[in-house]
Design an enzyme around this catalytic site. Structure first.
Site, PDB file in Angstrom:
ATOM      1  N   GLY A  97      -4.457  -6.165   5.794  1.00 11.74           N
ATOM      2  CA  GLY A  97      -5.630  -5.339   6.011  1.00 11.74           C
ATOM      3  C   GLY A  97      -6.569  -5.849   7.081  1.00 11.74           C
ATOM      4  O   GLY A  97      -7.125  -5.059   7.859  1.00 11.74           O
ATOM      5  N   THR A 155       0.837  -1.182   0.000  1.00 11.08           N
ATOM      6  CA  THR A 155       0.000   0.000   0.000  1.00 11.08           C
ATOM      7  C   THR A 155       0.879   1.243   0.000  1.00 11.08           C
ATOM      8  O   THR A 155       1.953   1.247   0.579  1.00 11.08           O
ATOM      9  CB  THR A 155      -0.878  -0.018   1.268  1.00 11.08           C
ATOM     10  OG1 THR A 155      -1.674  -1.196   1.253  1.00 11.08           O
ATOM     11  CG2 THR A 155      -1.765   1.208   1.361  1.00 11.08           C
ATOM     12  N   THR A 157      -0.485   0.364   6.549  1.00  9.87           N
ATOM     13  CA  THR A 157      -0.125  -0.563   5.473  1.00  9.87           C
ATOM     14  C   THR A 157       0.192  -1.924   6.086  1.00  9.87           C
ATOM     15  O   THR A 157       0.672  -2.006   7.213  1.00  9.87           O
ATOM     16  CB  THR A 157       1.106  -0.064   4.686  1.00  9.87           C
ATOM     17  OG1 THR A 157       1.549  -1.084   3.776  1.00  9.87           O
ATOM     18  CG2 THR A 157       2.263   0.292   5.604  1.00  9.87           C
ATOM     19  N   GLY A 158      -0.082  -2.987   5.336  1.00  9.45           N
ATOM     20  CA  GLY A 158       0.188  -4.326   5.840  1.00  9.45           C
ATOM     21  C   GLY A 158      -1.000  -5.232   5.622  1.00  9.45           C
ATOM     22  O   GLY A 158      -1.764  -5.062   4.669  1.00  9.45           O
ATOM     23  N   ASP A 197      -8.320  -2.563   3.943  1.00  8.39           N
ATOM     24  CA  ASP A 197      -8.550  -1.621   5.043  1.00  8.39           C
ATOM     25  C   ASP A 197      -8.419  -0.166   4.611  1.00  8.39           C
ATOM     26  O   ASP A 197      -8.880   0.739   5.310  1.00  8.39           O
ATOM     27  CB  ASP A 197      -7.521  -1.868   6.149  1.00  8.39           C
ATOM     28  CG  ASP A 197      -6.115  -1.521   5.676  1.00  8.39           C
ATOM     29  OD1 ASP A 197      -5.603  -0.434   6.002  1.00  8.39           O
ATOM     30  OD2 ASP A 197      -5.513  -2.351   4.960  1.00  8.39           O
TER      31      ASP A 197
END
Length: 296
Positions: free
Chosen positions: A217, A165, A214-215, A196
């Protein structure tokens, strides 16, 4: 895993290029992403110096990252299990506390433009078919975000660590905060899976703080990361304390995500529980800059 924080004079621009997955990116990949973010931040700082509005600079940064295929947003987005790209983007203006976003965007390169257009709409979060209808109405050209490398990954069923993201935060000299996030998802998801990024767990801005996450979701949503950080600042914590508390909670739950955050006072935080995250924070002064470092 890492958490870094500090304080700069406004205006401040913070960018991230994603926290990746648990499989670490190569040092060269981190260095390349960081160099791109540094160039985008420098250009954004120049635009702010020319009195370009912060909302325009926010979209300029998001579009620049969406146009760079080394990130998983816009061009080069990951493909879902059925071979289609469905992108998500959101923006939020802290001064008005207005959130807008698009979910499942297809056949375009810059979903952030649509998300920003919805800031003044009475329907501020759209999914398909509304996303595509609006895109055609406002003249966003039809374009494929699929690159050859992403297509090859999908055909070969190579589940590369995506979660890349992109995000942008801005604090203006008069104390206004802005946040924006854009993503192509994690790749190989169930068709229609929602990130997300177009929720207040992944993107949030108020008069107190701005955050882009970020990561993974689902984990970001489970922990309401952006809203949690903002609420802690709103309730009186300084950003550093709020960030370290949230980071400790993420570690305790073995989470895989990260964030960038800025407070109204110029405090900033960049954190990730994953092996790496590319980010840049640029303040008003020439020496006020922090960025991710690739491990050799």
């Amino acid at each position: 895993m890492r958490i870094v924080d500090g304080s700069f004079a406004a205006p401040i621009i913070a960018l991230h290029g994603g926290a990746g997955g648990q499989d670490p990116k190569s040092p060269d990949a981190i260095a390349s992403a960081t160099m791109s973010l540094l160039a985008i931040a420098a250009a954004a700082k120049g635009l702010l110096a020319k009195n370009v509005s912060a909302s325009e600079v926010l979209i300029h940064c998001l579009k620049a990252m969406e146009a760079d295929p080394q990130f998983n947003a816009g061009l080069g987005s990951a493909l879902q299990a059925d071979g289609h790209v469905r992108m998500t983007a959101a923006v939020m203006s802290g001064s008005t506390q207005t959130f807008s976003g698009v979910i499942g965007a297809t056949d375009m390169l810059h979903p952030s433009v649509l998300a920003n257009h919805l800031q003044k709409s009475d329907s501020r979060v759209l999914s398909s078919p509304g996303v595509e209808l609006l895109a055609r109405q406002i003249g966003i050209p039809v374009a494929s975000p699929i690159t050859q490398s992403r297509l090859t990954q999908w055909v070969d069923k190579v589940k590369a660590a995506s979660c890349d993201t992109v995000g942008c935060l801005i604090l203006t000299t008069d104390g206004k905060l802005y946040a924006g996030t854009s993503t192509g998802g994690r790749g190989f998801e169930t068709p229609g899976r929602v990130s997300d990024s177009a929720t207040v767990a992944g993107t949030y801005a108020s008069a107190f703080a701005a955050i882009s996450a970020t990561g993974v979701g689902e984990q970001i949503i489970d922990d309401a990361v952006a809203a949690r950080l903002e609420t802690r600042c709103r309730d009186g914590m300084n950003l550093g304390t709020a960030a370290h508390k949230t980071f400790a909670e993420a570690q305790a739950r073995s989470r895989s995500y990260g964030w960038i955050a800025i407070s109204k006072n110029g405090e900033w935080s960049a954190a990730h529980t994953t092996p790496a995250m590319s980010y840049v924070v640029q303040g008003a002064g020439e020496g006020e800059i922090a960025s991710s470092k690739a491990k050799s």
